[in-house]
Enzyme design. Structure first.
Site, PDB file in Angstrom:
ATOM      1  N   HIS A   1       0.027   1.329 -13.104  1.00  0.00           N
ATOM      2  CA  HIS A   1       0.711   0.147 -13.607  1.00  0.00           C
ATOM      3  C   HIS A   1       2.207   0.452 -13.737  1.00  0.00           C
ATOM      4  O   HIS A   1       2.575   1.521 -14.242  1.00  0.00           O
ATOM      5  CB  HIS A   1       0.133  -0.242 -14.972  1.00  0.00           C
TER       6      HIS A   1
ATOM      7  N   GLY B   1       0.784  -1.236   0.000  1.00  0.00           N
ATOM      8  CA  GLY B   1       0.000   0.000   0.000  1.00  0.00           C
ATOM      9  C   GLY B   1       0.811   1.278   0.000  1.00  0.00           C
ATOM     10  O   GLY B   1       0.349   2.305   0.495  1.00  0.00           O
TER      11      GLY B   1
ATOM     12  N   MET C   1      -4.501  -6.473  -7.143  1.00  0.00           N
ATOM     13  CA  MET C   1      -4.062  -7.539  -8.036  1.00  0.00           C
ATOM     14  C   MET C   1      -5.190  -8.478  -8.466  1.00  0.00           C
ATOM     15  O   MET C   1      -4.960  -9.678  -8.641  1.00  0.00           O
ATOM     16  CB  MET C   1      -2.933  -8.329  -7.366  1.00  0.00           C
ATOM     17  N   ARG C   2      -6.375  -7.920  -8.642  1.00  0.00           N
ATOM     18  CA  ARG C   2      -7.500  -8.713  -9.127  1.00  0.00           C
ATOM     19  C   ARG C   2      -8.029  -8.093 -10.417  1.00  0.00           C
ATOM     20  O   ARG C   2      -8.118  -6.862 -10.505  1.00  0.00           O
ATOM     21  CB  ARG C   2      -8.658  -8.724  -8.106  1.00  0.00           C
ATOM     22  N   LEU C   3      -8.384  -8.937 -11.364  1.00  0.00           N
ATOM     23  CA  LEU C   3      -9.030  -8.419 -12.577  1.00  0.00           C
ATOM     24  C   LEU C   3     -10.472  -8.071 -12.238  1.00  0.00           C
ATOM     25  O   LEU C   3     -11.138  -8.791 -11.485  1.00  0.00           O
ATOM     26  CB  LEU C   3      -8.998  -9.477 -13.687  1.00  0.00           C
TER      27      LEU C   3
ATOM     28  N   ASN D   1       1.439   3.122  -2.592  1.00  0.00           N
ATOM     29  CA  ASN D   1       0.700   4.088  -3.420  1.00  0.00           C
ATOM     30  C   ASN D   1      -0.501   4.647  -2.663  1.00  0.00           C
ATOM     31  O   ASN D   1      -0.818   5.831  -2.796  1.00  0.00           O
ATOM     32  CB  ASN D   1       0.253   3.439  -4.736  1.00  0.00           C
TER      33      ASN D   1
ATOM     34  N   ASN E   1      -6.240   3.044 -12.542  1.00  0.00           N
ATOM     35  CA  ASN E   1      -5.232   2.055 -12.130  1.00  0.00           C
ATOM     36  C   ASN E   1      -3.840   2.649 -12.304  1.00  0.00           C
ATOM     37  O   ASN E   1      -3.613   3.473 -13.190  1.00  0.00           O
ATOM     38  CB  ASN E   1      -5.364   0.806 -13.007  1.00  0.00           C
TER      39      ASN E   1
HETATM   40  C1  GAR Z   1       2.891  -0.970  -7.694  1.00  0.00           C
HETATM   41  O1  GAR Z   1       4.146  -1.033  -8.337  1.00  0.00           O
HETATM   42  C2  GAR Z   1       1.788  -0.954  -8.722  1.00  0.00           C
HETATM   43  O2  GAR Z   1       2.103  -0.229  -9.878  1.00  0.00           O
HETATM   44  C3  GAR Z   1       1.665  -2.415  -9.030  1.00  0.00           C
HETATM   45  O3  GAR Z   1       1.781  -3.043  -7.776  1.00  0.00           O
HETATM   46  C4  GAR Z   1       2.619  -2.265  -6.931  1.00  0.00           C
HETATM   47  C5  GAR Z   1       1.874  -2.014  -5.633  1.00  0.00           C
HETATM   48  O4  GAR Z   1       2.716  -1.423  -4.700  1.00  0.00           O
HETATM   49  N1  GAR Z   1       0.431  -2.717  -9.659  1.00  0.00           N
HETATM   50  C6  GAR Z   1       0.307  -3.645 -10.597  1.00  0.00           C
HETATM   51  O5  GAR Z   1       1.239  -4.324 -10.982  1.00  0.00           O
HETATM   52  C7  GAR Z   1      -1.094  -3.801 -11.145  1.00  0.00           C
HETATM   53  N2  GAR Z   1      -1.089  -4.690 -12.259  1.00  0.00           N
HETATM   54  P1  GAR Z   1       2.113  -0.764  -3.388  1.00  0.00           P
HETATM   55  O6  GAR Z   1       1.210  -1.809  -2.738  1.00  0.00           O
HETATM   56  O7  GAR Z   1       3.320  -0.476  -2.558  1.00  0.00           O
HETATM   57  O8  GAR Z   1       1.375   0.469  -3.793  1.00  0.00           O
END
Ligand code: GAR
Length: 219
Positions: free
Chosen positions: A112, A15, A93-95, A17, A110
């Site tokens: 990415h 988390g 991480m869920r579609l 982000n 989102n």
């Molecule tokens: C981040 O790098 C985000 O871009 C990626 O997961 C990480 C989450 O980090 N998301 C994906 O790959 C979605 N397909 P966080 O939990 O520290 O924010």
């Protein structure tokens, strides 16, 4: 003056982000109220971050639901009950299914860890290294029915060095994500984001009142 937008954040992991969003709100850089954090993985770091910030955290374990659609319906119930206007996937991480996308059409954002349309799906940093690109980065986009295919809102570039491994690249991209996501969300708060679609073309995001390249953060 910007309005205060009501956000619902969905996260699966540590988390960081989500934390960047909370920090931007606290610092007055993001005119938003985070109404709820929904987390599908019990024990994930994002839940503790919500608790510390005084944001309601709801754990909905996807394994406890009969289908992806049933899980999404439960999430939508939580979001709607709290007046969420914009849904943010912050390491979720869920579609998503049509249940979510019909409830929040073009209102799911989102982040990415690659410059889409390159390297969609999982392990984007590993894909970038395996391909040998010299520049990768991160993308904020609206979610459509494909996997990481929706209209692009903002992107930031990160150079790839010869000595980079997945972890070093992940760390540098993540730092850019933390800048990019709150900045893009502020555009939504200010009501500056519109979607245009010419016949036969992909839908495209426009950011009103921005400079010539609103979606690009150099670096
Ligand atoms: C981040 O790098 C985000 O871009 C990626 O997961 C990480 C989450 O980090 N998301 C994906 O790959 C979605 N397909 P966080 O939990 O520290 O924010």
């Amino acid at each position: 003056m910007a309005l205060v937008i009501t956000l619902g954040v969905l996260a699966s992991g540590s988390g960081t982000n989500f934390q960047a969003i909370l920090d931007a709100v606290a610092a007055g850089r993001l005119d938003a109220r985070v109404a709820v954090l929904v987390c599908n993985t019990p024990g994930a770091g994002a839940i503790e971050r919500a608790r510390r910030a005084g944001v309601e955290g709801v754990v909905l374990d996807h394994r406890a639901h009969a289908s992806r659609a049933a899980f999404d319906a439960a999430v939508v119930d939580v979001l709607r009950a709290r007046g969420v206007e914009l849904v943010v996937l912050a390491g979720f991480m869920r579609l998503l299914t049509d249940v979510m996308l019909d409830a929040y059409p073009m209102r799911v954002v989102n982040i990415h860890p690659a410059l889409l349309p390159s390297f969609p799906g999982t392990h984007a940093q590993k894909q970038a290294l395996a391909y040998g690109v010299r520049v990768t980065g991160c993308t904020v986009h609206l979610v459509d029915r494909g996997t990481d295919t929706g209209p692009i809102v903002a992107q930031a570039a990160v150079a790839v060095g010869d000595d980079d491994d997945e972890e070093s690249l992940r760390t540098r991209i993540l730092a850019r994500e933390h800048e990019l996501l709150p900045r893009a969300l502020q555009w939504f708060a200010e009501g500056r984001v519109t979607i245009e679609q010419a016949p036969g073309q992909r839908p495209r995001v426009r950011v009103r009142g921005a400079g010539p390249a609103p979606g690009v953060v150099e670096g």
